[in-house]
Design a protein around this motif. Structure first.
Motif, PDB file in Angstrom:
ATOM      1  N   CYS A  97     -13.235   2.319   0.507  1.00  0.00           N
ATOM      2  CA  CYS A  97     -13.509   0.889   0.339  1.00  0.00           C
ATOM      3  C   CYS A  97     -14.313   0.625  -0.933  1.00  0.00           C
ATOM      4  O   CYS A  97     -15.320   1.275  -1.177  1.00  0.00           O
ATOM      5  CB  CYS A  97     -14.276   0.352   1.540  1.00  0.00           C
TER       6      CYS A  97
ATOM      7  N   THR B 283     -14.278  -4.183   2.081  1.00  0.00           N
ATOM      8  CA  THR B 283     -15.033  -3.766   3.260  1.00  0.00           C
ATOM      9  C   THR B 283     -15.720  -2.428   2.993  1.00  0.00           C
ATOM     10  O   THR B 283     -15.335  -1.688   2.100  1.00  0.00           O
ATOM     11  CB  THR B 283     -14.115  -3.648   4.487  1.00  0.00           C
TER      12      THR B 283
ATOM     13  N   ALA C 237      -6.237  -2.947   7.141  1.00  0.00           N
ATOM     14  CA  ALA C 237      -6.921  -2.876   5.841  1.00  0.00           C
ATOM     15  C   ALA C 237      -7.447  -4.248   5.455  1.00  0.00           C
ATOM     16  O   ALA C 237      -6.868  -5.268   5.816  1.00  0.00           O
ATOM     17  CB  ALA C 237      -5.950  -2.379   4.772  1.00  0.00           C
ATOM     18  N   GLU C 238      -8.548  -4.219   4.745  1.00  0.00           N
ATOM     19  CA  GLU C 238      -9.091  -5.459   4.193  1.00  0.00           C
ATOM     20  C   GLU C 238      -9.919  -5.110   2.963  1.00  0.00           C
ATOM     21  O   GLU C 238     -10.774  -4.219   3.004  1.00  0.00           O
ATOM     22  CB  GLU C 238      -9.951  -6.185   5.215  1.00  0.00           C
ATOM     23  N   GLU C 239      -9.658  -5.813   1.903  1.00  0.00           N
ATOM     24  CA  GLU C 239     -10.332  -5.551   0.633  1.00  0.00           C
ATOM     25  C   GLU C 239     -11.825  -5.858   0.711  1.00  0.00           C
ATOM     26  O   GLU C 239     -12.244  -6.798   1.380  1.00  0.00           O
ATOM     27  CB  GLU C 239      -9.679  -6.420  -0.447  1.00  0.00           C
TER      28      GLU C 239
ATOM     29  N   LYS D  73      -1.109  -0.220  10.273  1.00  0.00           N
ATOM     30  CA  LYS D  73      -1.931  -0.478   9.090  1.00  0.00           C
ATOM     31  C   LYS D  73      -3.011  -1.504   9.404  1.00  0.00           C
ATOM     32  O   LYS D  73      -2.735  -2.594   9.891  1.00  0.00           O
ATOM     33  CB  LYS D  73      -1.066  -0.978   7.934  1.00  0.00           C
TER      34      LYS D  73
ATOM     35  N   LEU E  86      -8.884  -1.448  14.000  1.00  0.00           N
ATOM     36  CA  LEU E  86      -8.078  -0.233  13.880  1.00  0.00           C
ATOM     37  C   LEU E  86      -7.824   0.406  15.241  1.00  0.00           C
ATOM     38  O   LEU E  86      -6.674   0.717  15.580  1.00  0.00           O
ATOM     39  CB  LEU E  86      -8.771   0.768  12.955  1.00  0.00           C
TER      40      LEU E  86
ATOM     41  N   MET F  41     -13.752  -3.927  11.397  1.00  0.00           N
ATOM     42  CA  MET F  41     -12.523  -3.260  10.981  1.00  0.00           C
ATOM     43  C   MET F  41     -12.244  -2.031  11.844  1.00  0.00           C
ATOM     44  O   MET F  41     -11.086  -1.727  12.156  1.00  0.00           O
ATOM     45  CB  MET F  41     -12.601  -2.860   9.503  1.00  0.00           C
TER      46      MET F  41
ATOM     47  N   GLY G 270       0.821  -1.191   0.000  1.00  0.00           N
ATOM     48  CA  GLY G 270       0.000   0.000   0.000  1.00  0.00           C
ATOM     49  C   GLY G 270       0.859   1.245   0.000  1.00  0.00           C
ATOM     50  O   GLY G 270       2.041   1.204  -0.333  1.00  0.00           O
TER      51      GLY G 270
ATOM     52  N   TRP H 147     -16.569  -0.674   8.982  1.00  0.00           N
ATOM     53  CA  TRP H 147     -15.846   0.443   9.589  1.00  0.00           C
ATOM     54  C   TRP H 147     -16.763   1.316  10.451  1.00  0.00           C
ATOM     55  O   TRP H 147     -16.382   2.425  10.833  1.00  0.00           O
ATOM     56  CB  TRP H 147     -15.186   1.290   8.500  1.00  0.00           C
TER      57      TRP H 147
ATOM     58  N   TRP I 280      -7.033   7.419   4.717  1.00  0.00           N
ATOM     59  CA  TRP I 280      -8.284   6.689   4.506  1.00  0.00           C
ATOM     60  C   TRP I 280      -8.458   6.457   3.017  1.00  0.00           C
ATOM     61  O   TRP I 280      -8.655   7.393   2.240  1.00  0.00           O
ATOM     62  CB  TRP I 280      -9.469   7.481   5.075  1.00  0.00           C
ATOM     63  N   ASP I 281      -8.374   5.203   2.596  1.00  0.00           N
ATOM     64  CA  ASP I 281      -8.533   4.851   1.183  1.00  0.00           C
ATOM     65  C   ASP I 281      -9.903   4.214   1.025  1.00  0.00           C
ATOM     66  O   ASP I 281     -10.195   3.196   1.656  1.00  0.00           O
ATOM     67  CB  ASP I 281      -7.439   3.873   0.757  1.00  0.00           C
TER      68      ASP I 281
END
Length: 200
Positions: free
Chosen positions: A85, A40, A36-38, A34, A57, A53, A12, A46, A82-83
């Motif tokens: 989801c 979500t 993260a999970e794809e 970090k 965090l 998640m 990332g 979140w 913050w990317d």
């Protein structure tokens, strides 16, 4: 999980960002937490207080701060990246969560600032670009822009060239796939490092 599925070399933004920050602040120790999970979504995984998640965090952050506090006289939190989801898309999450995205984003930021005891926590977010031509993604794009315009500690990172094909060619790891390449993450890292340097 990572895409392409199982690619062990994916990373990332933390990798190029570590290099950039270390170069700019050579006498500082820099650490990343970090989580993260794809796939979500903000409204579910979140969600403050109950999302799996979100809990991961805040737990990871708490443990890291406690550990660093034992080893360093001063610990300064530079911000949260913050990317968005992919799981938020209405075809996956439903229409209502997409409509509620602005409120959910505001609630997430308010909660994370309170739970980390960082009231002025800077929130760095990548402007949604790969899907911006699709009507379904407009609530996220509009929410990002509005949040960063109104919140003095919201930083919208814009590497959007304005055209889907151009963005894919410049930033995607595989054409017509929304996974960012190392080049894309390096561009984002450059923006964040510059913002941090200016703030310092």
């Amino acid at each position: 999980g990572g895409r392409p599925a199982g690619d062990p070399n994916r990373h990332g933004v933390e990798l190029p960002l570590a290099h950039r920050l270390q170069k700019q602040f050579p006498r500082k120790d820099i650490f990343f937490v970090k989580v993260a999970e794809e796939g979500t979504a903000l409204h579910q995984e979140w969600k403050p207080g109950s999302g799996a998640m979100y809990t991961k965090l805040t737990d990871a952050y708490g443990k890291a701060i406690a550990d660093l506090g034992k080893r360093f006289a001063t610990v300064k939190v530079l911000g949260l990246y913050w990317d968005q989801c992919e799981g938020e898309h209405k075809l996956q999450a439903g229409i209502e969560p997409m409509k509620a995205y602005p409120e959910n984003l505001a609630a997430f930021v308010k909660a994370i600032r309170a739970d980390t005891k960082q009231p002025g926590l800077r929130i760095f977010m990548l402007k949604q670009m790969f899907h911006k031509t699709q009507e379904a993604w407009q609530p996220i794009l509009q929410a990002q822009q509005a949040f960063c315009k109104e919140d003095p500690n919201g930083v919208l990172i814009d590497i959007d060239y304005g055209k889907h094909g151009t963005n894919m060619k410049a930033w995607s790891s595989v054409y017509n796939w929304t996974s960012l390449s190392s080049r894309g993450f390096a561009a984002i890292a450059g923006h964040i490092a510059t913002e941090v340097m200016l703030a310092e």
